[in-house]
Design an enzyme around this catalytic site. Sequence first.
Site, PDB file in Angstrom:
ATOM      1  N   LYS A  53     -43.273  19.393  21.890  1.00  0.00           N
ATOM      2  CA  LYS A  53     -43.848  20.632  22.550  1.00  0.00           C
ATOM      3  C   LYS A  53     -44.981  21.176  21.393  1.00  0.00           C
ATOM      4  CE  LYS A  53     -39.567  21.714  24.603  1.00  0.00           C
ATOM      5  NZ  LYS A  53     -38.067  22.298  24.828  1.00  0.00           N
ATOM      6  N   GLN A  97     -35.063  26.087  21.118  1.00  0.00           N
ATOM      7  CA  GLN A  97     -34.446  25.042  21.725  1.00  0.00           C
ATOM      8  C   GLN A  97     -32.999  24.958  21.860  1.00  0.00           C
ATOM      9  OE1 GLN A  97     -36.411  22.526  22.443  1.00  0.00           O
ATOM     10  NE2 GLN A  97     -34.803  21.260  23.144  1.00  0.00           N
ATOM     11  N   ASP A 120     -39.178  29.700  28.993  1.00  0.00           N
ATOM     12  CA  ASP A 120     -38.174  28.819  29.673  1.00  0.00           C
ATOM     13  C   ASP A 120     -37.777  29.685  30.874  1.00  0.00           C
ATOM     14  OD1 ASP A 120     -37.568  26.732  27.905  1.00  0.00           O
ATOM     15  OD2 ASP A 120     -36.466  27.751  26.410  1.00  0.00           O
TER      16      ASP A 120
HETATM   17  N1  GUN Z   1     -32.827  21.915  25.870  1.00  0.00           N
HETATM   18  C1  GUN Z   1     -33.130  20.881  26.797  1.00  0.00           C
HETATM   19  N2  GUN Z   1     -33.896  21.317  27.837  1.00  0.00           N
HETATM   20  C2  GUN Z   1     -34.539  22.447  27.242  1.00  0.00           C
HETATM   21  C3  GUN Z   1     -35.418  23.304  27.725  1.00  0.00           C
HETATM   22  O1  GUN Z   1     -35.981  23.292  28.799  1.00  0.00           O
HETATM   23  N3  GUN Z   1     -35.766  24.527  27.001  1.00  0.00           N
HETATM   24  C4  GUN Z   1     -35.040  24.722  25.876  1.00  0.00           C
HETATM   25  N4  GUN Z   1     -35.283  25.705  25.529  1.00  0.00           N
HETATM   26  N5  GUN Z   1     -34.119  23.989  25.279  1.00  0.00           N
HETATM   27  C5  GUN Z   1     -33.948  22.933  26.113  1.00  0.00           C
END
Ligand code: GUN
Length: 285
Positions: A53, A97, A120
């Site tokens: 990311k 995350q 998100d």
């Molecule tokens: N863990 C797995 N997928 C995601 C996501 O799309 N966003 C976040 N913040 N954590 C995740």
Amino acid sequence: MEKLISGKVVSAKVRAEIKKETDSLREDYGIHPGLAVIIVGTDPASQVYVRNKQRACEEVGFNAYEYAMSENTTQEQLLDLIGVLNKDAKVHGILVQLPLPDHIDEQAVINAISPEKDVDAFHPQNVGKIMIGNYDFLPCTPAGVMELIDSTGIEISGKNCVVVGRSNIVGKPMAMLLLQRNGTVTICHSKTKNLKEICANADILVVAIGRPNFITADMVKEGAVVIDVGINRLESGKLCGDVAFDEVEPKAGFITPVPGGVGPMTISMLLKNTIKAAKIKNKLS
Ligand code: GUN
């Protein structure tokens, strides 16, 4: 006809557009989109996701701020950091995350993120906006899946769409997005009876259950669009999806590979949400 849907190709296009838009935001308005990414603990898969990311942010010219916190971080410490980032004008998007360590209440953390910075789209306010079809941010994975389906040129309206998995992150919002496009949507999960028959009736099948090679050829309709959201690591170390690719591929009209399918799209949609947050903040959207 190419039946493999390449997330790499579709996401490269999206990222090129985002880069162009980022350059013009900077040159025309002096705005630098900024994303804060918080990771708690040392889960190796999460560390890889966070690194990807961050790298993607840098590639399109965003500022990326990483906060790597120890496994022993208290909920209060995490909420304090989010409070600071909510007020920081350089930060347009905040991503925590998931999953978080067991001693931290995930929903309390999501609730603490300012909805305007919730790239998100996990905050209840943003989830509610998606339900009524009036949203600023779409959750990254389902939004990426929609772009992949659209890249095939297949019309969603009126089609039988089956979503396998009902998580808050993927399955539930995925169903909403397909419904908004006039798909006839069925959500399946671990208690679903006749799963095989329901899947075999799908024109568009989206699978997000986290079980390696779960969807076999007998569960897939001839010519269906098959989108595999799963990323599972086998004991051999090899990555595989929730769909038994080798046997389903000959039957599918279109299918995503793992890796190289949904994964790259999820990050592209995160970038899209971050630039949107920066534009909204500056009243440009
Ligand atoms: N863990 C797995 N997928 C995601 C996501 O799309 N966003 C976040 N913040 N954590 C995740």
